[in-house]
Design a protein around this motif. Sequence first.
Motif, PDB file in Angstrom:
ATOM      1  N   ASN A 197     -47.329  -1.508  -2.620  1.00 31.05           N
ATOM      2  CA  ASN A 197     -47.730  -2.165  -3.851  1.00 31.05           C
ATOM      3  C   ASN A 197     -49.154  -1.749  -4.246  1.00 31.05           C
ATOM      4  OD1 ASN A 197     -49.231  -3.616  -2.005  1.00 31.05           O
ATOM      5  ND2 ASN A 197     -48.810  -5.604  -2.944  1.00 31.05           N
ATOM      6  N   SER A 198     -49.627  -2.290  -5.345  1.00 30.56           N
ATOM      7  CA  SER A 198     -50.855  -1.776  -5.952  1.00 30.56           C
ATOM      8  C   SER A 198     -52.094  -1.946  -5.068  1.00 30.56           C
ATOM      9  CB  SER A 198     -51.096  -2.438  -7.308  1.00 30.56           C
ATOM     10  OG  SER A 198     -51.191  -3.848  -7.163  1.00 30.56           O
ATOM     11  N   ASN A 199     -52.151  -3.021  -4.275  1.00 29.05           N
ATOM     12  CA  ASN A 199     -53.338  -3.234  -3.434  1.00 29.05           C
ATOM     13  C   ASN A 199     -53.109  -2.854  -1.976  1.00 29.05           C
ATOM     14  OD1 ASN A 199     -51.878  -5.313  -2.267  1.00 29.05           O
ATOM     15  ND2 ASN A 199     -53.083  -6.945  -3.197  1.00 29.05           N
ATOM     16  N   ARG A 237     -45.230   3.256 -10.557  1.00 33.01           N
ATOM     17  CA  ARG A 237     -44.685   2.299 -11.508  1.00 33.01           C
ATOM     18  C   ARG A 237     -45.718   1.208 -11.740  1.00 33.01           C
ATOM     19  NH1 ARG A 237     -41.600  -2.337  -9.623  1.00 33.01           N
ATOM     20  NH2 ARG A 237     -40.188  -1.982 -11.367  1.00 33.01           N
ATOM     21  N   ALA A 238     -45.737   0.709 -12.962  1.00 30.92           N
ATOM     22  CA  ALA A 238     -46.798  -0.224 -13.366  1.00 30.92           C
ATOM     23  C   ALA A 238     -46.448  -1.670 -13.080  1.00 30.92           C
ATOM     24  CB  ALA A 238     -47.094  -0.042 -14.851  1.00 30.92           C
ATOM     25  N   ALA A 298     -47.945   0.423  -8.415  1.00 32.10           N
ATOM     26  CA  ALA A 298     -47.252   0.562  -7.148  1.00 32.10           C
ATOM     27  C   ALA A 298     -46.822   2.020  -7.015  1.00 32.10           C
ATOM     28  CB  ALA A 298     -46.045  -0.353  -7.097  1.00 32.10           C
ATOM     29  N   MET A 299     -46.753   2.485  -5.784  1.00 35.07           N
ATOM     30  CA  MET A 299     -46.423   3.883  -5.531  1.00 35.07           C
ATOM     31  C   MET A 299     -45.224   3.988  -4.599  1.00 35.07           C
ATOM     32  SD  MET A 299     -48.710   5.414  -7.301  1.00 35.07           S
ATOM     33  CE  MET A 299     -48.438   7.097  -6.738  1.00 35.07           C
ATOM     34  N   GLY A 300     -44.479   5.051  -4.779  1.00 33.54           N
ATOM     35  CA  GLY A 300     -43.334   5.277  -3.908  1.00 33.54           C
ATOM     36  C   GLY A 300     -43.218   6.740  -3.523  1.00 33.54           C
ATOM     37  N   TRP A 301     -42.623   6.960  -2.367  1.00 33.87           N
ATOM     38  CA  TRP A 301     -42.221   8.301  -1.941  1.00 33.87           C
ATOM     39  C   TRP A 301     -40.688   8.319  -1.920  1.00 33.87           C
ATOM     40  CZ3 TRP A 301     -45.122  12.549  -1.401  1.00 33.87           C
ATOM     41  CH2 TRP A 301     -46.513  12.400  -1.227  1.00 33.87           C
ATOM     42  N   PHE A 302     -40.130   9.330  -2.546  1.00 38.48           N
ATOM     43  CA  PHE A 302     -38.691   9.541  -2.567  1.00 38.48           C
ATOM     44  C   PHE A 302     -38.403  10.925  -2.002  1.00 38.48           C
ATOM     45  CE2 PHE A 302     -37.111   5.995  -5.151  1.00 38.48           C
ATOM     46  CZ  PHE A 302     -38.304   5.486  -5.638  1.00 38.48           C
TER      47      PHE A 302
END
Length: 123
Positions: A52-54, A99-100, A33-37
């Motif tokens: 999320n991952s997909n 994050r995994a 999963a990816m995030g922008w902060f």
Amino acid sequence: QVQLVESGGGLVQAGGSLRLSCAASGRTFSNYAMGWFRQAPGKERDIVAAINSNGGSTYYGDSVKGRFTISRDNAKNTVALQMNSLKPEDTAVYYCAARAQGLGFDPSEYDYWGQGTQVTVSS
């Protein structure tokens, strides 16, 4: 290890748009999963958006809902943040993070970070 490199920051006038991109390398990008902060001077690092991952689930911070859009391309190992209708209060250093597991909303939940890219919105 996952290496993350952000690009696309810069100076823009209020009401304008910018597109940030984050390129990932290392482990299988589609597992994360990816995030922008973002973090403004003297303030905490806050979530802007997450995916999320997909790519089937997204989250947006209240201050950017309806203006920003997060997306990812697992074939190209990239995640993007399209920012429209920018405001001076959007000025900050923007960070990409991975994050995994599933969606995360707090910086402490993320395992890997990019170096950040500066976004400055002038009034």
